[in-house]
Every structure is written in structure tokens, then in C-alpha cells.
Design a protein around this motif. Structure first.
Motif, PDB file in Angstrom:
ATOM      1  N   LEU A   1       0.826  -1.202   0.000  1.00  9.43           N
ATOM      2  CA  LEU A   1       0.000   0.000   0.000  1.00  9.43           C
ATOM      3  C   LEU A   1       0.863   1.255   0.000  1.00  9.43           C
ATOM      4  O   LEU A   1       0.640   2.188  -0.792  1.00  9.43           O
ATOM      5  CB  LEU A   1      -0.927  -0.002   1.214  1.00  9.43           C
ATOM      6  N   TYR A   2       1.860   1.287   0.874  1.00 15.60           N
ATOM      7  CA  TYR A   2       2.729   2.464   0.942  1.00 15.60           C
ATOM      8  C   TYR A   2       3.653   2.566  -0.270  1.00 15.60           C
ATOM      9  O   TYR A   2       4.028   3.669  -0.680  1.00 15.60           O
ATOM     10  CB  TYR A   2       3.527   2.464   2.247  1.00 15.60           C
ATOM     11  N   SER A   3       4.000   1.437  -0.851  1.00 13.37           N
ATOM     12  CA  SER A   3       4.797   1.460  -2.088  1.00 13.37           C
ATOM     13  C   SER A   3       3.990   2.102  -3.211  1.00 13.37           C
ATOM     14  O   SER A   3       4.521   2.880  -4.018  1.00 13.37           O
ATOM     15  CB  SER A   3       5.217   0.039  -2.478  1.00 13.37           C
ATOM     16  N   GLU A   4       2.697   1.787  -3.268  1.00 13.07           N
ATOM     17  CA  GLU A   4       1.821   2.387  -4.281  1.00 13.07           C
ATOM     18  C   GLU A   4       1.622   3.871  -4.010  1.00 13.07           C
ATOM     19  O   GLU A   4       1.590   4.685  -4.949  1.00 13.07           O
ATOM     20  CB  GLU A   4       0.472   1.664  -4.295  1.00 13.07           C
ATOM     21  N   LEU A   5       1.512   4.245  -2.734  1.00  8.27           N
ATOM     22  CA  LEU A   5       1.383   5.655  -2.383  1.00  8.27           C
ATOM     23  C   LEU A   5       2.631   6.418  -2.799  1.00  8.27           C
ATOM     24  O   LEU A   5       2.548   7.514  -3.382  1.00  8.27           O
ATOM     25  CB  LEU A   5       1.148   5.799  -0.872  1.00  8.27           C
ATOM     26  N   ALA A   6       3.812   5.857  -2.527  1.00  7.61           N
ATOM     27  CA  ALA A   6       5.066   6.501  -2.917  1.00  7.61           C
ATOM     28  C   ALA A   6       5.146   6.660  -4.430  1.00  7.61           C
ATOM     29  O   ALA A   6       5.614   7.688  -4.941  1.00  7.61           O
ATOM     30  CB  ALA A   6       6.260   5.691  -2.402  1.00  7.61           C
ATOM     31  N   SER A   7       4.682   5.652  -5.151  1.00  8.04           N
ATOM     32  CA  SER A   7       4.703   5.712  -6.611  1.00  8.04           C
ATOM     33  C   SER A   7       3.829   6.847  -7.127  1.00  8.04           C
ATOM     34  O   SER A   7       4.213   7.588  -8.048  1.00  8.04           O
ATOM     35  CB  SER A   7       4.235   4.373  -7.186  1.00  8.04           C
ATOM     36  N   ASP A   8       2.655   7.017  -6.520  1.00  6.29           N
ATOM     37  CA  ASP A   8       1.757   8.083  -6.960  1.00  6.29           C
ATOM     38  C   ASP A   8       2.291   9.460  -6.571  1.00  6.29           C
ATOM     39  O   ASP A   8       2.131  10.431  -7.319  1.00  6.29           O
ATOM     40  CB  ASP A   8       0.360   7.863  -6.381  1.00  6.29           C
ATOM     41  N   ILE A   9       2.916   9.562  -5.398  1.00  5.52           N
ATOM     42  CA  ILE A   9       3.552  10.835  -5.015  1.00  5.52           C
ATOM     43  C   ILE A   9       4.672  11.148  -6.005  1.00  5.52           C
ATOM     44  O   ILE A   9       4.803  12.285  -6.486  1.00  5.52           O
ATOM     45  CB  ILE A   9       4.106  10.760  -3.585  1.00  5.52           C
ATOM     46  N   ARG A  10       5.464  10.143  -6.326  1.00  7.71           N
ATOM     47  CA  ARG A  10       6.593  10.305  -7.255  1.00  7.71           C
ATOM     48  C   ARG A  10       6.119  10.830  -8.612  1.00  7.71           C
ATOM     49  O   ARG A  10       6.769  11.680  -9.234  1.00  7.71           O
ATOM     50  CB  ARG A  10       7.305   8.968  -7.409  1.00  7.71           C
ATOM     51  N   SER A  11       4.978  10.325  -9.062  1.00  5.60           N
ATOM     52  CA  SER A  11       4.459  10.730 -10.372  1.00  5.60           C
ATOM     53  C   SER A  11       4.023  12.189 -10.402  1.00  5.60           C
ATOM     54  O   SER A  11       3.909  12.789 -11.475  1.00  5.60           O
ATOM     55  CB  SER A  11       3.286   9.824 -10.779  1.00  5.60           C
ATOM     56  N   SER A  12       3.774  12.772  -9.214  1.00  9.51           N
ATOM     57  CA  SER A  12       3.355  14.170  -9.141  1.00  9.51           C
ATOM     58  C   SER A  12       4.507  15.106  -8.795  1.00  9.51           C
ATOM     59  O   SER A  12       4.301  16.321  -8.652  1.00  9.51           O
ATOM     60  CB  SER A  12       2.234  14.329  -8.107  1.00  9.51           C
ATOM     61  N   CYS A  13       5.710  14.557  -8.637  1.00  5.42           N
ATOM     62  CA  CYS A  13       6.877  15.358  -8.268  1.00  5.42           C
ATOM     63  C   CYS A  13       7.563  15.948  -9.493  1.00  5.42           C
ATOM     64  O   CYS A  13       7.477  15.417 -10.610  1.00  5.42           O
ATOM     65  CB  CYS A  13       7.880  14.508  -7.492  1.00  5.42           C
ATOM     66  N   LEU A  14       8.280  17.021  -9.275  1.00 10.70           N
ATOM     67  CA  LEU A  14       9.161  17.566 -10.306  1.00 10.70           C
ATOM     68  C   LEU A  14      10.315  16.603 -10.515  1.00 10.70           C
ATOM     69  O   LEU A  14      10.707  15.877  -9.591  1.00 10.70           O
ATOM     70  CB  LEU A  14       9.702  18.930  -9.875  1.00 10.70           C
ATOM     71  N   ASP A  15      10.895  16.596 -11.721  1.00 10.67           N
ATOM     72  CA  ASP A  15      12.065  15.756 -11.930  1.00 10.67           C
ATOM     73  C   ASP A  15      13.256  16.378 -11.197  1.00 10.67           C
ATOM     74  O   ASP A  15      13.158  17.469 -10.625  1.00 10.67           O
ATOM     75  CB  ASP A  15      12.346  15.539 -13.417  1.00 10.67           C
ATOM     76  N   GLU A  16      14.386  15.699 -11.213  1.00  9.41           N
ATOM     77  CA  GLU A  16      15.531  16.138 -10.410  1.00  9.41           C
ATOM     78  C   GLU A  16      16.065  17.500 -10.852  1.00  9.41           C
ATOM     79  O   GLU A  16      16.452  18.334 -10.022  1.00  9.41           O
ATOM     80  CB  GLU A  16      16.632  15.082 -10.465  1.00  9.41           C
ATOM     81  N   VAL A  17      16.105  17.734 -12.161  1.00 14.62           N
ATOM     82  CA  VAL A  17      16.618  19.003 -12.671  1.00 14.62           C
ATOM     83  C   VAL A  17      15.700  20.156 -12.256  1.00 14.62           C
ATOM     84  O   VAL A  17      16.159  21.188 -11.742  1.00 14.62           O
ATOM     85  CB  VAL A  17      16.766  18.958 -14.202  1.00 14.62           C
ATOM     86  N   ARG A  18      14.399  19.978 -12.457  1.00 16.65           N
ATOM     87  CA  ARG A  18      13.444  21.031 -12.089  1.00 16.65           C
ATOM     88  C   ARG A  18      13.375  21.210 -10.572  1.00 16.65           C
ATOM     89  O   ARG A  18      13.127  22.323 -10.080  1.00 16.65           O
ATOM     90  CB  ARG A  18      12.075  20.701 -12.668  1.00 16.65           C
ATOM     91  N   THR A  19      13.615  20.135  -9.836  1.00 22.00           N
ATOM     92  CA  THR A  19      13.664  20.239  -8.373  1.00 22.00           C
ATOM     93  C   THR A  19      14.800  21.161  -7.945  1.00 22.00           C
ATOM     94  O   THR A  19      14.610  22.059  -7.119  1.00 22.00           O
ATOM     95  CB  THR A  19      13.846  18.849  -7.744  1.00 22.00           C
ATOM     96  N   ARG A  20      15.984  20.959  -8.513  1.00 23.41           N
ATOM     97  CA  ARG A  20      17.123  21.806  -8.156  1.00 23.41           C
ATOM     98  C   ARG A  20      16.877  23.253  -8.578  1.00 23.41           C
ATOM     99  O   ARG A  20      17.259  24.191  -7.863  1.00 23.41           O
ATOM    100  CB  ARG A  20      18.403  21.254  -8.772  1.00 23.41           C
ATOM    101  N   GLU A  21      16.235  23.439  -9.715  1.00 29.15           N
ATOM    102  CA  GLU A  21      15.925  24.797 -10.171  1.00 29.15           C
ATOM    103  C   GLU A  21      14.975  25.484  -9.188  1.00 29.15           C
ATOM    104  O   GLU A  21      15.156  26.662  -8.865  1.00 29.15           O
ATOM    105  CB  GLU A  21      15.298  24.750 -11.566  1.00 29.15           C
ATOM    106  N   LEU A  22      13.976  24.746  -8.697  1.00 29.16           N
ATOM    107  CA  LEU A  22      13.032  25.319  -7.749  1.00 29.16           C
ATOM    108  C   LEU A  22      13.721  25.680  -6.432  1.00 29.16           C
ATOM    109  O   LEU A  22      13.490  26.765  -5.876  1.00 29.16           O
ATOM    110  CB  LEU A  22      11.883  24.337  -7.482  1.00 29.16           C
ATOM    111  N   ILE A  23      14.575  24.787  -5.941  1.00 26.59           N
ATOM    112  CA  ILE A  23      15.271  25.055  -4.675  1.00 26.59           C
ATOM    113  C   ILE A  23      16.135  26.302  -4.802  1.00 26.59           C
ATOM    114  O   ILE A  23      16.146  27.170  -3.915  1.00 26.59           O
ATOM    115  CB  ILE A  23      16.122  23.842  -4.247  1.00 26.59           C
ATOM    116  N   ARG A  24      16.858  26.425  -5.925  1.00 29.75           N
ATOM    117  CA  ARG A  24      17.699  27.608  -6.137  1.00 29.75           C
ATOM    118  C   ARG A  24      16.848  28.871  -6.222  1.00 29.75           C
ATOM    119  O   ARG A  24      17.215  29.917  -5.665  1.00 29.75           O
ATOM    120  CB  ARG A  24      18.524  27.439  -7.421  1.00 29.75           C
TER     121      ARG A  24
END
Length: 299
Positions: A268-291
């Protein structure tokens, strides 16, 4: 926890695994081989090996006492080890432990140290990615009025744990799914937050570390406020099968932490993590947002 819970189902592996790690560490500290320790404690090699790997479902208190005496374990820690052996016989799928006695038997730290991969969703920066000042601000807020030396010791311990992701041999694989609110929540003041955000960008470049931001506009996954959780996975054997089953860790905050082992709950939690992951920014856009957020707060 009801008596019915204690009587039904297979016994939890968690206390057994924790006790096994503790006894193994003490044996190695005393430079004893498993054969030598077994003979001195009147245990067969296979029996001691089963205890150390958490595969012995019927751990006897007298064996734990004998091993603690053999290794010179301090009386208070030996007592806690014996108490832990009693927990190892309890049968329940739901496990709530308040840190499990002390730093010596901290359940989470023991599991984290032996994990191969850790996937976490949180609204704060994970301890393995924190700067000393960010960690000190969090710990000081939790232990309000605490002894400064004790707070410093906890900060130092947290910093030492970070070697798990930077070591050259078998570094921990860490995936942090971080809610955007963590970038804005003021922990320790603007200077501390700016340094923490910059550090997060740099450490996210490690090949074994993945940081992805779930932005505000992603909304609520599954329409619920699920809170932080961690999925802990462990080493595999020669056949590719895990040597220990995965664990779900739910941080308790001021109350007891919760650990889940039941396969359907892990799924159940693996599926939840997968769905959260699908709504996340990718790594490049994540770093851009943090900066970008860092620059906004530095204006």
C-alpha cells in the motif's frame, strides 16, 4: 495492544533483528568469532547465528543474559536486551515503539544503518541531508530546555549518520520525495534555511541520492493527508531475494513511532510513494526550484 493480537499471526521480526544487531556488534567489539562466542555461551554456531540474524523465533532470556555477561555489556544495557528478547516473542503486525528504550536500542537507527535503500516522503529535510545548524534547530525545538551538551551529542550523532550516503562502499540509496512546504518552513532562521537549501542542491547530485519536490499545485495524493513515511529495503542474497523483509516506518513525533511489516501494508505504501513520485518535479526542475526559492528569500 490486545492479548488477541499477541496470540495470533507470526511474531514480528523487528525486535529480533534489533537484538541480533546489538549482540553481534558487542561480539565483534570483543573480537570474538561466532564459533568462539557460541562455545563460551554454550550455544551452537547455528543457534548464535540465528540469534544475530533475527531468525530465532524463540529467544531464551538466559541465552541473552549469558551473551551479555560474556561480552561485558553494562548492566543497564543488558537489562534492556533481556526486555527486548521478551518483545521478540510478541505476535502482532502492528508495532508502536517509543524509540525502543534508548539510543542503544533505537529501532529506527538500527534499521536505517542496515538498509540498502530508503524511500521517504516528508515535509522536512531528511536527517541524512541536514546541515548541522538545521539539525540543531530541529532538535532544540523538540527538546525544549534540554541540556546543551545532550543536544550537541544528538546533532553529532545525526551528522555521523550521514556517512551512510557518502561512504565509498555500498552507500545507502536514498530517495527523498519532499513536499515544497519544506523549502518555506522556517527552521532556525533565514541564514540557516539558505544554507540548508544550498546543501540540499549539492547533496542531491550524489549518484545514490535522489531528491524530488512535490509542488503545492500537485494537491493531495489520493485526496488524503497521509503524513510522512519511510520505506526501508534491505540487502538481497545470491538469489536476489531480500535477506530481511521491507519495513514501513511512520514517524510518531511526540508519540510512539510505528513500524509495519505486513506485506499488503508495505505494498500500500509502495503504491502511495509511486503516486507521489508521479506528481513530483524531476531532479533538474527540483534543483531549479530550490535555487529559485533560495534567491527569493535572500532578497
Amino acid at each position: 495492544m490486545s492479548s488477541k493480537d499477541d496470540e495470533e499471526g507470526p511474531a514480528s521480526t523487528l525486535p529480533r533483528r534489533q537484538l541480533g544487531r546489538f549482540l553481534r556488534d558487542w561480539r565483534e567489539k570483543e573480537a570474538l568469532t561466532i564459533d568462539a562466542a557460541g562455545k563460551l555461551a554454550d550455544l551452537s554456531r547455528s543457534a548464535l547465528q540465528r540469534i544475530e540474524t533475527g531468525r530465532n523465533q524463540r529467544i531464551r532470556k538466559q541465552d541473552v543474559k549469558a551473551l551479555c555477561e560474556l561480552y561485558g555489556v553494562p548492566p543497564e544495557e543488558a537489562r534492556m536486551a533481556v526486555d527486548l528478547s521478551a518483545l521478540a516473542r510478541r505476535k502482532s503486525w502492528y508495532h508502536a515503539y517509543g524509540g525502543l528504550f534508548s539510543d542503544t536500542f533505537n529501532m529506527y537507527l538500527g534499521l536505517e544503518a542496515s538498509a540498502r535503500r530508503l524511500t521517504q516522503y516528508h515535509e522536512q529535510i531528511h536527517g541524512l541531508l541536514q546541515t548541522p545548524d538545521y539539525a540543531r534547530a530541529l532538535i532544540s525545538a523538540f527538546y525544549r530546555g534540554g541540556d546543551p551538551d545532550e543536544i550537541n551529542r544528538r546533532v553529532e550523532l545525526r551528522m555521523k549518520r550521514q556517512a551512510m550516503i557518502t561512504r565509498k562502499r555500498n552507500p545507502l540509496e536514498l530517495e527523498l520525495l519532499l513536499h515544497e512546504s519544506a523549502l518555506h518552513r522556517n527552521i532556525g532562521g533565514p541564514r540557516v534555511m539558505a544554507a540548508q537549501r544550498r546543501h540540499l542542491v549539492e547533496v542531491s547530485k550524489l549518484p545514490n541520492v535522489t531528491v524530488r519536490i512535490q509542488p503545492y499545485e500537485a494537491g493531495s495524493t489520493w485526496g488524503i493527508l497521509h503524513g510522512p513515511f519511510s520505506i526501508m529495503e534491505f540487502e538481497t542474497n545470491a538469489k536476489g531475494k531480500p535477506v530481511e523483509p521491507p519495513i514501513i516506518y511512520l514517524e510518531g513525533g511526540p508519540s510512539a513511532d510505528v513500524y509495519l511489516e505486513k506485506p499488503e501494508e508495505v505494498q500500500l505504501y509502495s503504491e502511495l510513494a509511486s503516486d507521489i513520485r508521479s506528481s513530483c518535479l524531476d531532479e533538474v526542475r527540483t534543483r531549479e526550484l530550490i535555487r529559485r526559492v533560495t534567491k527569493e528569500y535572500e532578497k
